[in-house]
Design an enzyme around this catalytic site. Structure first.
Site, PDB file in Angstrom:
ATOM      1  N   ILE A 240      -3.361  -0.438   7.970  1.00 52.62           N
ATOM      2  CA  ILE A 240      -4.283   0.324   7.124  1.00 52.62           C
ATOM      3  C   ILE A 240      -3.662   0.587   5.751  1.00 52.62           C
ATOM      4  O   ILE A 240      -4.324   0.493   4.731  1.00 52.62           O
ATOM      5  CB  ILE A 240      -4.653   1.661   7.797  1.00 52.62           C
ATOM      6  CG1 ILE A 240      -5.548   1.394   9.018  1.00 52.62           C
ATOM      7  CG2 ILE A 240      -5.357   2.597   6.824  1.00 52.62           C
ATOM      8  CD1 ILE A 240      -5.890   2.624   9.813  1.00 52.62           C
ATOM      9  N   GLU A 241      -2.356   0.886   5.720  1.00 47.90           N
ATOM     10  CA  GLU A 241      -1.745   1.310   4.459  1.00 47.90           C
ATOM     11  C   GLU A 241      -1.459   0.145   3.511  1.00 47.90           C
ATOM     12  O   GLU A 241      -2.036   0.059   2.435  1.00 47.90           O
ATOM     13  CB  GLU A 241      -0.482   2.125   4.750  1.00 47.90           C
ATOM     14  CG  GLU A 241      -0.840   3.462   5.437  1.00 47.90           C
ATOM     15  CD  GLU A 241       0.352   4.352   5.696  1.00 47.90           C
ATOM     16  OE1 GLU A 241       1.479   3.850   5.768  1.00 47.90           O
ATOM     17  OE2 GLU A 241       0.142   5.573   5.837  1.00 47.90           O
TER      18      GLU A 241
END
Ligand code: HEC
Ligand code: HEC
Length: 454
Positions: free
Chosen positions: A212-213
């Site tokens: 996600i990051e």
């Protein structure tokens, strides 16, 4: 006392009177004759009546007490029955419970050291810090080349956070947790809300590979992104020695070295502890005393206001020690309060894992906390006052502004074989404001100034 209980008392009194009347009649018409006591001479009759009457009164009092105990609210009964609390102690692992505040022990307030401790295998050097800073701001460390560490930890215009409830990574994806500040993270012995990283070096290898990051497929892919930029060769040589291969581990080491320079020993609180008695306002001083007396220091202890810190009373000065392992984590929320539902505080269980009914979290630092909202691991709370209420109620069982009072708790330490008793605190709204004032005294003057200038 409630109307219900008055009703029971009334029934009790009526029962006593009815009982007394029946006894007198019995004695007069039956018992006196049967037992040969003269119906005309009073002494024997009176004795019989008194004996029987006492029995009935004792029974009635017992009955009334039982009924009262069964109907009175728990908060009224608890202070009367200290022993009852022994049922709420002896948890499976007491070290994860909110600990008893050490009220009588002398608590030493500490200022933040002017330098952060570094591990022996990654000493902080100017060259490494320069390199790490460059990497921290480099979006090429993300799959889409548009997210850097600084995207979520704004250390230039902000306070090391992104100001969002939860963070936004590549392709607009939202994560599940609030971004803590990187300022003073260097003093924490374990990193992340759930403490799953054992060092800044460890931690720095997380975000690039988090889907996600920053979404990179592997550490090698990250190293390749750095190698492809010829401009990194010289800084790497300077930081690690000529020709040292560029690896994911060394990238993380450089970033960690940079983060060890992100410290703020310039809060009004630090000035106060170092000797400037005018550094705190009267409200901040009251808040400081409350922070100790209500028991916040049981968890937010030491110079970095976290039991998970290197610089803790138990650890001595950095870099000599590592904080006691038991002091790093706590159950949160510790008590059931209406806040749990309101802010979904048990949706994420942190280090406790999904099977548990409560979360276990690393104790966060409170330095610059007034500048790093929204708060808590899920970023669900927008007002610092509310965070203080949540902490006081759920971690210390405090009653705030006339909320029901939980009374007394007893904690048993199987290790030390000791029992300690804690009277849960009662806080007014003014106390909450004073605590907030004190938390503001933990804000770096430099960071606060930077924010104000915007
Ligand atoms: C997409 C946003 C995002 C990016 C990009 C990001 N972080 Fe974070 N960072 C977070 C969040 C969210 C957490 C908390 C996650 C958790 O606890 O599970 C965190 C936690 C941390 C912590 C722990 C702080 C503490 O108090 O424990 C440090 C240090 C940190 N990040 C540094 C970095 C570095 C270095 C990078 C770049 C390599 C980076 N972050 C990239 C969002 C981000
Ligand atoms: C029993 C341990 C414990 C006690 C006592 C305690 N805290 Fe906490 N505190 C924690 C934990 C654990 C967290 C992290 C909560 C989470 O996961 O969201 C926290 C979080 C916080 C935060 C939010 C930090 C952030 O960056 O979002 C503040 C502010 C805070 N505490 C203040 C206080 C104050 C003020 C007191 C005293 C009234 C107090 N705490 C008492 C353990 C404790």
């Amino acid at each position: 006392m409630s109307a219900d209980n008055l009703g029971f008392l009334l029934i009790g009194v009526i029962a006593v009177m009815a009982g007394a009347t029946i006894v007198l009649m019995l004695v007069r018409s039956e018992l006196a004759q049967a037992s040969g006591v003269s119906p005309t001479r009073g002494g024997g009759r009176l004795f019989l009546a008194a004996a029987l009457g006492m029995g009935i009164v004792a029974f009635t009092v017992k009955l009334t007490t039982f009924t009262l105990m069964a109907t009175l609210p728990q908060q009224v009964i608890n202070p009367l029955m200290v022993e009852r609390h022994f049922t709420e102690i002896v948890p499976a692992d007491w070290t994860k419970m909110p600990g008893p505040p050490q009220k009588d022990a002398i608590y030493q307030w500490q200022a933040l050291p002017q330098a952060a401790p570094a591990p022996a295998d990654n000493p902080t050097t100017i060259e490494k810090v320069e390199l790490g800073k460059r990497l921290f701001f480099d979006p090429n460390l993300s799959l889409t080349r548009d997210v850097s560490c600084a995207s979520c930890h704004d250390v230039v215009g902000g306070t090391g956070v992104d100001g969002r409830r939860t963070s936004k990574g590549i392709r607009g994806q939202m994560g599940g947790r609030n971004a803590p500040t990187v300022w003073n993270a260097a003093f924490q012995a374990v990193l992340f809300w759930d403490g799953r990283a054992a060092s800044l070096e460890d931690q720095a290898m997380g975000p690039p590979l988090n889907p996600i990051e920053m979404g990179m497929p592997s550490g090698e892919a990250v190293a390749q992104r750095v190698r492809e930029n010829a401009g990194y060769r010289e800084p790497f040589d300077l930081a690690f020695g000529k020709g040292t291969p560029i690896t994911f581990e060394r990238i993380a080491q450089a970033i960690a070295a940079y983060e060890r320079t992100l410290i703020t020993p310039d809060a009004p609180y630090d000035r106060f502890v170092r000797g400037d008695r005018s550094a705190l306002t009267p409200a901040q001083l009251r808040g400081m005393a409350l922070f100790q007396s209500t028991g916040c220091i049981a968890c937010h202890s030491g110079a970095n206001f976290s039991g998970a810190s290197f610089v803790d009373l138990t650890a001595g000065d950095p870099p000599s020690g590592v904080a006691n392992d038991n002091g790093r984590f706590r159950m949160f929320p510790g008590n059931d309060t209406p806040y749990v539902q309101r802010y979904k505080l048990t949706a994420d269980k942190g280090a406790a894992g999904a099977g548990s009914d409560r979360g276990i979290w690393r104790i966060p630092s409170l330095r610059n906390v007034a500048l790093t909202g929204p708060w808590l691991h899920n970023g669900s709370v927008d007002k610092l006052e509310e965070v203080v209420r949540i902490m006081a109620a759920s971690q210390l069982g405090a009653s705030i502004n006339g909320e029901p009072h939980l009374g007394r708790a007893v904690f048993w330490s199987p290790d030390e074989r000791s029992v300690s008793r804690v009277d849960r605190p009662v806080l007014s709204e003014a106390d909450v404001q004073d605590l907030v004032a004190f938390l503001k005294a933990l804000s770096s003057a430099r960071l606060a100034q930077k924010l104000a200038a915007q």
